[in-house]
Write an enzyme that holds these catalytic residues in place. Structure first.
Site, PDB file in Angstrom:
ATOM      1  N   ASP A  28       5.548  -2.072  10.589  1.00 53.47           N
ATOM      2  CA  ASP A  28       5.408  -1.288   9.357  1.00 53.47           C
ATOM      3  C   ASP A  28       5.374  -2.188   8.123  1.00 53.47           C
ATOM      4  OD1 ASP A  28       5.139   1.014   7.879  1.00 53.47           O
ATOM      5  OD2 ASP A  28       7.263   1.540   7.919  1.00 53.47           O
ATOM      6  N   ASN A  76      -0.482   9.399  11.987  1.00 55.69           N
ATOM      7  CA  ASN A  76      -1.382   8.547  11.197  1.00 55.69           C
ATOM      8  C   ASN A  76      -2.801   9.118  11.118  1.00 55.69           C
ATOM      9  OD1 ASN A  76       0.190   5.437  12.323  1.00 55.69           O
ATOM     10  ND2 ASN A  76       0.590   6.619  10.464  1.00 55.69           N
TER      11      ASN A  76
END
Ligand code: IPE
Ligand code: IPE
Ligand code: MG
Length: 262
Positions: A28, A76
Site C-alpha cells: 500500500d 479496487n
C-alpha cells in the site's frame, strides 16, 4: 545507532532459523508516494514493481515457502478506469517479463481471486505464467488479484452448500478443515507474517480467515520505497515475537501451532 546493513541483517535472520513459511503483503501507499513527488498515481504503481521484484528475491533468499502479494482487491474495481487499466497493464508486463526469471529461480506462480473479472490480456498472462512455472518447487509466488476475502468465504460456503444439496456432504461434516479446504488458499499454510506498508492499520478485506493467528507488521514505509532491507527487518521483528496461539506457555518456539503436537 547505525542501521545494520542488508547483508548482515539477512545473515542474522537466516542464522536465527525461524523463517516464516508464508509471508503475505498488503502493498500500500503507491498513490501517496507519487503525490508526494507531484506525479500521477500511476507513477507510484510503476515504481512499486521494483519493490515487488525486491521482496520476491528477498523471500526466496530466506527460504520462505509462500509469498502472497495483494496486488488488486475486489474493491479496487471502484477506482477510476484509467488507474485500473494502468494497474492491469503493469501486472501483465511484470508477469510476462519475469516468468522466465521466476522459473529459473524455482518459483511457481499462483493466483487467488476472481480472475474471470480481468480482461483477456492480463488474465492470459497470469494463467500462462501459472502453467509455465507449474513444476517449480522452491517457492510459491501467490498473487491476490481481484481478491476479496469475504467473496472468497462466500464462494467457499456456496461450494459446500452445493455439496450438501447434492447429498455428498452432511451439514455436521462441515468444520474448520472443510471450510478452509474450500477457500482459494486450500493447499497453503496460513500466513505466519502479514506486512502492510504505508502505516494503515487495517486488513482491507485480505485473508480474513487465514490471518487468525498471523503476526502483523505495519510499517510507515510506502510500498515504492520498500526494499529487501525492509523485508529482512520485518522478518527480524517477527523472530522476536512470541506466538502463543491462545496458550499460556512461553515455549519460545514461535512457529508452533496448536495442531503441531510436540
Ligand atoms: C497500493 O497503493 C496499490 C493498490 C491498492 C493497487 P494505493 O494505490 O492504494 O496507494 P495509496 O494508498 O492511495 O497511497
Ligand atoms: C489494499 O489497499 C488493496 C491492495 C493493496 C491491493 P487499498 O489502498 O485498496 O486499501 P484501503 O482502501 O486503504 O483500505
Ligand atoms: Mg491504498
Amino acid at each position: 545507532m547505525k542501521k545494520m546493513d542488508e547483508s548482515e541483517l539477512k545473515r542474522q535472520v537466516i542464522e536465527n532459523g525461524n523463517i516464516p513459511r508464508h509471508v503475505a503483503i498488503i502493498m500500500d501507499g503507491n498513490g501517496r508516494w507519487a503525490q508526494k513527488r507531484g506525479r500521477p498515481r500511476v507513477f507510484g504503481h510503476q515504481q512499486g514493481m521494483k519493490s515487488v521484484r525486491a521482496v520476491v528475491e528477498a523471500c526466496r533468499e530466506l527460504g520462505c515457502e509462500v509469498l502472497t502479494l495483494y496486488a488488486f482487491s475486489e474493491e479496487n474495481w471502484s477506482r477510476p478506469l484509467t488507474e485500473i487499466k494502468a494497474l492491469m497493464r503493469l501486472l501483465q508486463n511484470y508477469i510476462e517479463k519475469e516468468k522466465q526469471n521466476l522459473r529459473s529461480n524455482g518459483i511457481r506462480v499462483g493466483c487467488i481471486g476472481r480472475l474471470e473479472k480481468l480482461s483477456d490480456a492480463p488474465r492470459n498472462a497470469i494463467t500462462d505464467a501459472v502453467r509455465f512455472t507449474a513444476d517449480q518447487k522452491q517457492m510459491l509466488l501467490n498473487l491476490a488479484v481481484s481478491y476479496g476475502s469475504r467473496a472468497e468465504i462466500v464462494d467457499a460456503v456456496r461450494r459446500l452448500a452445493g455439496e450438501v444439496a447434492a447429498g455428498r456432504l452432511a451439514p455436521a461434516e462441515i468444520n474448520e478443515t472443510t471450510l478452509a479446504g474450500a477457500l482459494y488458499t486450500a493447499d497453503l499454510p496460513d500466513p505466519d507474517l502479514l506486512i502492510r506498508t504505508s502505516g494503515e492499520m487495517r486488513l482491507s478485506n485480505f485473508l480474513l480467515w487465514q490471518v487468525a493467528y498471523t503476526e502483523i507488521y505495519i510499517t510507515d514505509v510506502l510500498w515504492p520505497d520498500f526494499r529487501k532491507q525492509n523485508l529482512f527487518e520485518a522478518v527480524a521483528a517477527f523472530q522476536k515475537r512470541e506466538r502463543r496461539f491462545g496458550k499460556v506457555e512461553k515455549s519460545g518456539r514461535n512457529n508452533r501451532k496448536p495442531k503441531d503436537k510436540p
